[in-house]
Write an enzyme that holds these catalytic residues in place. Structure first.
Site, PDB file in Angstrom:
ATOM      1  N   SER A  79       0.825  -1.203   0.000  1.00 33.47           N
ATOM      2  CA  SER A  79       0.000   0.000   0.000  1.00 33.47           C
ATOM      3  C   SER A  79       0.863   1.260   0.000  1.00 33.47           C
ATOM      4  O   SER A  79       1.972   1.274   0.546  1.00 33.47           O
ATOM      5  CB  SER A  79      -0.879  -0.009   1.260  1.00 33.47           C
ATOM      6  OG  SER A  79      -1.467   1.252   1.481  1.00 33.47           O
TER       7      SER A  79
ATOM      8  N   TYR B 120      -2.596  -0.514  10.690  1.00 28.78           N
ATOM      9  CA  TYR B 120      -2.757  -1.099   9.350  1.00 28.78           C
ATOM     10  C   TYR B 120      -1.541  -0.781   8.483  1.00 28.78           C
ATOM     11  O   TYR B 120      -0.933  -1.674   7.883  1.00 28.78           O
ATOM     12  CB  TYR B 120      -4.020  -0.571   8.671  1.00 28.78           C
ATOM     13  CG  TYR B 120      -4.002  -0.809   7.176  1.00 28.78           C
ATOM     14  CD1 TYR B 120      -4.192  -2.090   6.655  1.00 28.78           C
ATOM     15  CD2 TYR B 120      -3.758   0.238   6.283  1.00 28.78           C
ATOM     16  CE1 TYR B 120      -4.148  -2.316   5.283  1.00 28.78           C
ATOM     17  CE2 TYR B 120      -3.715   0.013   4.916  1.00 28.78           C
ATOM     18  CZ  TYR B 120      -3.896  -1.266   4.424  1.00 28.78           C
ATOM     19  OH  TYR B 120      -3.839  -1.489   3.069  1.00 28.78           O
TER      20      TYR B 120
ATOM     21  N   LYS C  39       1.744  -3.257   6.820  1.00 32.60           N
ATOM     22  CA  LYS C  39       2.252  -3.304   5.447  1.00 32.60           C
ATOM     23  C   LYS C  39       3.767  -3.089   5.431  1.00 32.60           C
ATOM     24  O   LYS C  39       4.498  -3.764   4.697  1.00 32.60           O
ATOM     25  CB  LYS C  39       1.550  -2.263   4.573  1.00 32.60           C
ATOM     26  CG  LYS C  39       0.080  -2.572   4.305  1.00 32.60           C
ATOM     27  CD  LYS C  39      -0.111  -3.907   3.592  1.00 32.60           C
ATOM     28  CE  LYS C  39      -1.557  -4.185   3.257  1.00 32.60           C
ATOM     29  NZ  LYS C  39      -1.765  -5.529   2.657  1.00 32.60           N
TER      30      LYS C  39
ATOM     31  N   ASN D  57      -5.238   4.190  -4.867  1.00 36.05           N
ATOM     32  CA  ASN D  57      -6.645   4.041  -4.469  1.00 36.05           C
ATOM     33  C   ASN D  57      -7.461   3.318  -5.536  1.00 36.05           C
ATOM     34  O   ASN D  57      -7.928   3.948  -6.493  1.00 36.05           O
ATOM     35  CB  ASN D  57      -7.260   5.416  -4.178  1.00 36.05           C
ATOM     36  CG  ASN D  57      -6.670   6.060  -2.939  1.00 36.05           C
ATOM     37  OD1 ASN D  57      -5.495   6.435  -2.941  1.00 36.05           O
ATOM     38  ND2 ASN D  57      -7.448   6.172  -1.894  1.00 36.05           N
TER      39      ASN D  57
END
Length: 340
Positions: free
Chosen positions: A126, A151, A155, A180
């Site tokens: 991400s 979160y 990653k 996105n």
């Protein structure tokens, strides 16, 4: 025919990637615990590709069952690892849930890779690893900053775990840092179907247009951007799925230059929240009920990708426009809600 395991393969990005894998002649096995997806997605995948992939309901936190699965399927040629919890706000409220679900599961999968000599891994990463960027657009050389949420931290740590294993084993891996993802398959057979209240902008937009949500909140109008709202890089999910197939082929064909590679996946263009809303209204002819509210804590002001590395090295580029993606998202929403 190469056999590919897709963890979290019934999820939003996973299901679109399964379709692209099957179109490219791969045999697909899906593992999913259905915590944020539905077995009905298999019907959509079959409707598009004519193939129903092998599916096994399995929670990757159950180490013994993971081991048993790999013992039965030791002939896997590669893994695309999507399975993870992905809500930033939820991760702040329940960090241990995220560390267990996102890190333990990765370790168990990697242990099986080592045990069964599975040498090819694509990891779903991400752009959150970059935090608030020093400059735009963001290149792969941009510093990985201290994560703003558990979160995001999972990653970062996941990438470090994979890198460390690649350094001492035969594993080859590519981490794809998404920006996105939006949109749905053009057939409206699969798309984004969040359980509960949507956490991403576009499903909240489509649900507001469908009357499921009363109003859309735009968080902030005083950011230093084109219109005061936050800016993001919105990429069509089908383009994103295709990048996974290209990356997998790169590993299988031995074209990787190092054992661990990183690529940004975005459009290279930033769009503000208000620009997305106006584009949605234009392409769908739906008037959205939205309201400007206070800034949301933790929101990054502006993020968009430098995609030159993915364009030049992978030979991949985006094809779908934001308008295309928004229209497919709306068509998917209408199908799910039975709106004519």
């Amino acid at each position: 025919m190469k056999k590919i395991l897709v963890t979290g393969g019934l999820g939003y990005i996973g299901s679109h990637t399964v379709v692209e894998l099957q179109k490219n002649g791969f045999e697909v096995i899906i593992i999913d615990n259905l915590s944020n997806s539905s077995e009905d997605v298999l019907k959509g995948i079959h409707s598009i590709s004519g193939i129903t992939p092998i599916f096994e309901k399995l929670d990757l936190k159950e180490k013994t069952k993971v081991s048993e699965f790999f013992d039965r399927n030791s002939d896997i040629d590669g893994i695309i690892h999507f399975a993870a919890s992905k809500a930033v706000g939820e991760s702040v409220e329940d960090p241990l849930l995220y560390y267990e679900n996102n890190l333990n599961t990765l370790v168990y999968v990697l242990q099986e890779c080592k045990k069964h000599q599975i040498k090819n891994l694509i990891f779903s990463s991400s752009c959150t690893v970059y935090g608030e960027p020093d400059s735009l657009p963001i290149t792969e050389e941009a510093p990985v900053k201290k994560a703003t949420s558990p979160y995001g931290n999972t990653k970062q740590i996941s990438e470090e775990i994979i890198f460390d294993l690649c350094s001492v084993s035969d594993l080859k891996a590519i981490a794809l840092r998404y920006f996105n993802p939006i949109g749905a398959h053009e057939t409206s057979e699969i798309g984004e179907l969040p359980l509960g209240v949507p956490l991403n902008l576009v499903p909240f937009v489509t649900q507001t247009a469908a009357g499921v949500r009363e109003q859309l909140s735009v968080f902030g109008e005083d950011y230093p951007t084109v219109d005061g709202s936050c800016v993001r890089d919105y990429i069509h999910v089908v383009d994103l799925a295709k990048a996974h197939v290209i990356s997998l082929k790169r590993l299988l064909e031995g074209k990787n230059t190092t054992s661990f590679e990183v690529f940004n996946l975005g459009t290279g263009r930033g769009s503000s929240v208000l620009e997305v809303i106006k584009a949605f209204e234009k392409v769908t002819h739906q008037k959205l009920n939205y309201k400007i509210v206070d800034r949301r804590p933790g929101d990054v002001i502006s993020v968009y990708a430098d995609t030159k590395k993915a364009n030049n090295v992978l030979g991949w580029k985006t094809e779908g426009s934001m308008e295309d993606a928004l229209l497919t998202a709306w068509n998917w929403e209408k199908k799910v809600r039975n709106i004519k």
